[in-house]
Each structure stands twice: as structure tokens, then as C-alpha cells.
Design a protein around this motif. Sequence first.
Motif, PDB file in Angstrom:
ATOM      1  N   LEU A 126       2.152  -1.559   4.648  1.00 57.26           N
ATOM      2  CA  LEU A 126       2.206  -2.528   5.738  1.00 57.26           C
ATOM      3  C   LEU A 126       1.148  -3.571   5.421  1.00 57.26           C
ATOM      4  CD1 LEU A 126       3.217  -3.419   8.554  1.00 57.26           C
ATOM      5  CD2 LEU A 126       1.352  -2.066   9.533  1.00 57.26           C
ATOM      6  N   MET A 127       1.584  -4.813   5.269  1.00 57.06           N
ATOM      7  CA  MET A 127       0.688  -5.892   4.871  1.00 57.06           C
ATOM      8  C   MET A 127       0.337  -6.754   6.081  1.00 57.06           C
ATOM      9  SD  MET A 127       0.723  -5.429   1.485  1.00 57.06           S
ATOM     10  CE  MET A 127       0.151  -6.984   0.795  1.00 57.06           C
ATOM     11  N   VAL A 128      -0.919  -7.149   6.178  1.00 60.42           N
ATOM     12  CA  VAL A 128      -1.375  -8.072   7.214  1.00 60.42           C
ATOM     13  C   VAL A 128      -2.114  -9.212   6.527  1.00 60.42           C
ATOM     14  CG1 VAL A 128      -2.806  -8.393   9.257  1.00 60.42           C
ATOM     15  CG2 VAL A 128      -1.555  -6.248   8.942  1.00 60.42           C
ATOM     16  N   ASP A 129      -1.613 -10.417   6.710  1.00 69.86           N
ATOM     17  CA  ASP A 129      -2.194 -11.591   6.049  1.00 69.86           C
ATOM     18  C   ASP A 129      -2.318 -11.364   4.545  1.00 69.86           C
ATOM     19  OD1 ASP A 129      -2.353 -12.939   8.453  1.00 69.86           O
ATOM     20  OD2 ASP A 129      -4.403 -12.292   8.862  1.00 69.86           O
ATOM     21  N   ASP A 130      -1.259 -10.778   3.968  1.00 69.55           N
ATOM     22  CA  ASP A 130      -1.141 -10.524   2.524  1.00 69.55           C
ATOM     23  C   ASP A 130      -2.139  -9.495   2.000  1.00 69.55           C
ATOM     24  OD1 ASP A 130       1.018 -12.281   2.130  1.00 69.55           O
ATOM     25  OD2 ASP A 130      -0.340 -14.001   1.978  1.00 69.55           O
ATOM     26  N   GLU A 131      -2.799  -8.778   2.898  1.00 71.40           N
ATOM     27  CA  GLU A 131      -3.704  -7.706   2.487  1.00 71.40           C
ATOM     28  C   GLU A 131      -3.100  -6.360   2.888  1.00 71.40           C
ATOM     29  OE1 GLU A 131      -6.393  -7.730   0.762  1.00 71.40           O
ATOM     30  OE2 GLU A 131      -6.963  -9.844   0.719  1.00 71.40           O
ATOM     31  N   PRO A 132      -3.171  -5.342   2.014  1.00 75.57           N
ATOM     32  CA  PRO A 132      -2.670  -4.014   2.391  1.00 75.57           C
ATOM     33  C   PRO A 132      -3.461  -3.460   3.571  1.00 75.57           C
ATOM     34  CG  PRO A 132      -3.054  -4.166   0.017  1.00 75.57           C
ATOM     35  CD  PRO A 132      -3.691  -5.378   0.632  1.00 75.57           C
ATOM     36  N   ALA A 133      -2.759  -3.100   4.650  1.00 73.23           N
ATOM     37  CA  ALA A 133      -3.420  -2.559   5.836  1.00 73.23           C
ATOM     38  C   ALA A 133      -3.189  -1.057   5.968  1.00 73.23           C
ATOM     39  CB  ALA A 133      -2.926  -3.276   7.088  1.00 73.23           C
ATOM     40  N   PHE A 134      -1.940  -0.617   5.742  1.00 76.55           N
ATOM     41  CA  PHE A 134      -1.610   0.804   5.838  1.00 76.55           C
ATOM     42  C   PHE A 134      -0.700   1.199   4.687  1.00 76.55           C
ATOM     43  CE2 PHE A 134      -3.054   0.191  10.117  1.00 76.55           C
ATOM     44  CZ  PHE A 134      -3.482   1.435  10.550  1.00 76.55           C
ATOM     45  N   GLU A 135      -0.938   2.389   4.149  1.00 75.51           N
ATOM     46  CA  GLU A 135       0.019   2.998   3.236  1.00 75.51           C
ATOM     47  C   GLU A 135       0.986   3.819   4.078  1.00 75.51           C
ATOM     48  OE1 GLU A 135       0.293   6.019  -0.618  1.00 75.51           O
ATOM     49  OE2 GLU A 135      -1.663   5.524   0.258  1.00 75.51           O
ATOM     50  N   LEU A 136       2.291   3.703   3.777  1.00 76.63           N
ATOM     51  CA  LEU A 136       3.328   4.325   4.595  1.00 76.63           C
ATOM     52  C   LEU A 136       4.184   5.273   3.766  1.00 76.63           C
ATOM     53  CD1 LEU A 136       4.512   1.109   6.477  1.00 76.63           C
ATOM     54  CD2 LEU A 136       2.816   2.780   7.256  1.00 76.63           C
ATOM     55  N   ILE A 137       4.956   6.082   4.466  1.00 77.20           N
ATOM     56  CA  ILE A 137       5.875   7.005   3.824  1.00 77.20           C
ATOM     57  C   ILE A 137       6.933   6.236   3.039  1.00 77.20           C
ATOM     58  CG2 ILE A 137       7.193   7.085   5.968  1.00 77.20           C
ATOM     59  CD1 ILE A 137       8.220   9.799   5.250  1.00 77.20           C
ATOM     60  N   PHE A 138       7.287   6.747   1.859  1.00 73.00           N
ATOM     61  CA  PHE A 138       8.388   6.180   1.089  1.00 73.00           C
ATOM     62  C   PHE A 138       9.715   6.588   1.725  1.00 73.00           C
ATOM     63  CE2 PHE A 138       5.734   5.362  -2.735  1.00 73.00           C
ATOM     64  CZ  PHE A 138       6.229   4.106  -3.032  1.00 73.00           C
ATOM     65  N   TYR A 139      10.749   5.769   1.496  1.00 75.56           N
ATOM     66  CA  TYR A 139      12.088   6.110   1.968  1.00 75.56           C
ATOM     67  C   TYR A 139      12.752   7.062   0.977  1.00 75.56           C
ATOM     68  CZ  TYR A 139      11.738   2.188   5.247  1.00 75.56           C
ATOM     69  OH  TYR A 139      11.357   1.337   6.251  1.00 75.56           O
ATOM     70  N   CYS A 140      12.172   8.223   0.765  1.00 75.95           N
ATOM     71  CA  CYS A 140      12.729   9.138  -0.231  1.00 75.95           C
ATOM     72  C   CYS A 140      13.594  10.221   0.406  1.00 75.95           C
ATOM     73  CB  CYS A 140      11.614   9.779  -1.044  1.00 75.95           C
ATOM     74  SG  CYS A 140      10.599  10.933  -0.112  1.00 75.95           S
ATOM     75  N   GLY A 141      13.522  10.370   1.728  1.00 73.98           N
ATOM     76  CA  GLY A 141      14.347  11.351   2.414  1.00 73.98           C
ATOM     77  C   GLY A 141      13.738  12.729   2.511  1.00 73.98           C
ATOM     78  N   SER A 142      12.820  13.057   1.601  1.00 73.88           N
ATOM     79  CA  SER A 142      12.190  14.378   1.655  1.00 73.88           C
ATOM     80  C   SER A 142      10.669  14.289   1.594  1.00 73.88           C
ATOM     81  CB  SER A 142      12.700  15.263   0.506  1.00 73.88           C
ATOM     82  OG  SER A 142      12.405  14.670  -0.748  1.00 73.88           O
ATOM     83  N   CYS A 143      10.120  13.074   1.700  1.00 71.77           N
ATOM     84  CA  CYS A 143       8.667  12.897   1.684  1.00 71.77           C
ATOM     85  C   CYS A 143       8.103  13.156   3.080  1.00 71.77           C
ATOM     86  CB  CYS A 143       8.303  11.478   1.263  1.00 71.77           C
ATOM     87  SG  CYS A 143       8.875  11.010  -0.384  1.00 71.77           S
TER      88      CYS A 143
END
Length: 232
Positions: free
Chosen positions: A56-73
Motif C-alpha cells: 500500500l503506497m502513500v505519496d509514492d512511499e511504501p506504507a504497508f506490506e500486504l498479503i499477496f493474491y496467492c489464494g493460500s497465503c
Amino acid sequence: MHAQNAVEPVRGVPYGRSVMIKAGGPRTVGVPSPEARLRFGAELQELGGGPRRRLLMVDDEPAFELIFYCGSCPLLFRRLETANEKLHLEDMQERLGGPLDDPDDNGVIEAFGALLPEGEYLPLLLDVEPRRVIPGKEGDYFSGEQVTAWGIDQFWGLPQYPHTPYYRTFETVVDADAHLYEFVVPMVPPTWNERRRVEEYVALMERGTVPTAVAISTLNSSIACELQRCIA
């Protein structure tokens, strides 16, 4: 929100409630993605490799790392060191000082939609009772339900750690093998809140006035299963 399928039903603890007040129709809002202050993106591996992290990017800076859309993560939201913006809209502060009758009252959707990448969104007006959770302590999803379903992180030998307090608002059993969890994650820690403004909200609620908060929501679905079953 996070929908989880588990090998065995997960025993959950109910958190508050979440009541639908009104749903608007799907509508297109936002600005071209490069101009959006808040957007979802991926960090690529070096030398042109595949995605390394979903962000999740805010003002082009990484703010949060999120779950991948892998289905089993397993579920993941992890605050990063560059998450230091509140996305505060000064001209909306007084308009959100009380309850709304419609998701688009006081131009809320138009104002906050200008922060987002262009797309189709579904406006919802909810009444929630959030409960703050401290990672690693009682009620923490990552050291509780997630460990029950997925176990601990195989590399670190520990539960996932989101690096932020967060709020639990609703959960329910979907069926014998599925559970729905709802989380509210602040952009910055509650300790960064302006004390004066917090006291104003307390005074409003003591008089029976319920302020309004604005959130962008996503739904993730994950299946927890044994490795050989996932590969098959």
C-alpha cells in the motif's frame, strides 16, 4: 476484511458489531493512478524479476506490506518505516464530526475519492464498535487464530507481527470450514493522534454524538491447508 478457509473450524471470539446503515451504488471515482496519493502496488525483484512485495503506497512511499493474491497465503498487513502520513483532509474534519445519513453526505466520497486511483468503488455506511488490539497480546489475530490455522512463520519461528496496533470490529462463521474477520488498520499509530482532537471526540461521544471515520476496504480470501494438498 479477510475470509479464511481452514482445515478445521477456527474458534473465534466475537468483537463488537458491524451494522450496515446504507449502501450506495457502485460508482467510479479517483484520479489517474500515478496521481493518486494512496494506491496499491508491487515491489519488483532486482534484475527484472517477479513481484517481491505487495504494497500500500502513500505519496509514492511504501506504507504497508500486504498479503499477496496467492489464494493460500496467510493474512498480512505490516506497517513499514516509511508509513508516516495520515492523509488528513482539513476541510473534512468538521463535516465528519457527527454521523452521516448517507455515504455521500457532505461530499465525503468526492473528497476522499480524489486520493484514490481511478476505479469502481462501492460506498458503504456502517456502524461499528472497534476494539483496539496490541500485537502479541490478548485478542491478537496473528498470534491467535492465524497460528491455529497456519502455524508460525517457518523462517522466523514466530507469529506474523504487523508493527502497528489495529482494531477488530466483526467476525463470523461462514460455514464449517470458513471464517470471516474484519480489521480496521490505522495509517499511523494511535499514539500519533492529536490529543486535543481526541478529547474533542470524547466530549462529542459523551453527549451522544457519534463521529464518522473514512476507510478504504479490501477483501482477501485465503485457504489454509497442508502443503501436499495445496500443491495438488
